[in-house]
Design an enzyme around this catalytic site. Sequence first.
Site, PDB file in Angstrom:
ATOM      1  CG  HIS A   1     -18.189 -16.775 -27.206  1.00  0.00           C
ATOM      2  ND1 HIS A   1     -16.867 -16.432 -27.408  1.00  0.00           N
ATOM      3  CD2 HIS A   1     -18.839 -16.309 -28.300  1.00  0.00           C
ATOM      4  CE1 HIS A   1     -16.753 -15.777 -28.550  1.00  0.00           C
ATOM      5  NE2 HIS A   1     -17.930 -15.699 -29.111  1.00  0.00           N
ATOM      6  CG  HIS A   2     -22.928 -17.943 -23.112  1.00  0.00           C
ATOM      7  ND1 HIS A   2     -23.902 -16.963 -23.170  1.00  0.00           N
ATOM      8  CD2 HIS A   2     -21.779 -17.292 -22.815  1.00  0.00           C
ATOM      9  CE1 HIS A   2     -23.361 -15.780 -22.928  1.00  0.00           C
ATOM     10  NE2 HIS A   2     -22.061 -15.954 -22.722  1.00  0.00           N
TER      11      HIS A   2
END
Length: 507
Positions: free
Chosen positions: A442-443
């Site tokens: 999720h980066h």
Amino acid sequence: MGSKSVIVVGAGSAGAVVARRLVDAGAHVTLFEAGSEDTNPAIHDLSRMGELWHSKDDWDYHTVPMAGAANKPMHLPRGKVLGGSHALNATIWVRCAPQDYDDWAKDCGEQWAWKNVLPIYKDIENFSGGASKFHGTEGLVPVDNDYELDEIQQSIIDAAVQSGIEFNPDYNGEQLDGVSKEQINVVGGERINTWKAYLKPVRERLEIITDAEVHSVILESGTVVGVRYQKGGQLQELRADEVVLSAGALGSPQILLRSGIGPAAELQAVGIEPLHELDQVGKNLHDHLLAPVIAETTTRDIPAPRTGVSVSQSHMFSRSRADLDRPDTQPIFFAVPMYSPGMEPIEGTAFTLHSGIVTPHSRGEITLSGPGLEDQVNIDLNALDDPRDLEAFVYSMKQCRAMVQQDALAQDWGAREVYPGNEVKSDEQLGEYIRNNVVTYHHQVGTCRMGTDAQAVVDPQLRVRGLAGLRVIDASIMPKITTGNTNAPAILIGEMGAKFLVADLGL
């Protein structure tokens, strides 16, 4: 001279910070958020984080099928709500490696060097462990390192130590390396994000327009003078002295591209008139990646998640090669099974040691399929395209597998590896398993890259190159991803960008 008017697009980690700092400086701020109020109780209770994926508070993005990921698409959850992705994530506070910022500074100036961003980090945080040369206690963002670890999480840390990894009591201190308890943005069991910490207390002092998706910026004679947005099915316009895009690494480049700001030939091909050529808009997309080692517990059950307590409380930073100057892997540990799509669930209780890489060499891109908000966006991480990424991944997976074998897990919990499973032995088999089961950390970053070169999208003050009145202030500006979770760096970018903008506006 009257008050300056500024539009901020996106109420996430960076956008909420920018809006607050502008309000404090006396600007007239209008904040656009494509999502709604954060009324979903699962947002506030970390034990319910899994309920947020695919919910109305998730943009619910998927990549295109990727060759390096066994020709499968990947789900990329992103926050579509006040608070942005900081309303959906595990709130892990990681400032990352000092070298990350020093690398940025080589090209983008001393203001980005570690020695100059550390004081800003200290100003941002209210650290439960007290003030020190690494930590501050006066900031708006709570950083808790004093919560009680679940027993399975303590056992996971013990297993890491038994396998030869050093325990690090403060990875935001002297060094990143080692296994650690996570420092998190939680108070009294409630998630605290920048929307709550920075903006909600002053919400009467600005205009907030929710459920309003920004289509594009309005460009006149080289100057951005406002935005076009859709609310209630209607396309509307609002003008201002300055526009800030804080819509994230997936959102900000889409707005630029729909505005005619990007690679001219690509825009023409999808029916968008190119107004300002910037070839790198949407390029340089990269992300941290994970692949699970899941073990069942055969002699005792793991208790169900507790209200207000995250199912992830520990993680580890490690170097896959001795010659590296900073860690390139960061496994994260969960008290529940984190199945990749297609995995058969386990009957009893299970935990996950999610192997992970944090220095990806592969680069992807975001492209549009048409000019409208309803037109599909093509997101291609190009995951695991570079062979170096898989090498580091295999190293991380082997570390996680070794932890399952240690007494703290194998004896105390009867831990037995189910995925990848005993039949997966060679590096080649592990590589194939990783490609089949890889997921995002999720980066996503990098799609509006900062730099001083002719290819950069924004300059070191985060102004869009060649245009007046427009800045991008979010994780999309990272030239290269940080060594660790990107939320704290996104908040730092918010503070830095706000400082540049306030100075430029003469506020």
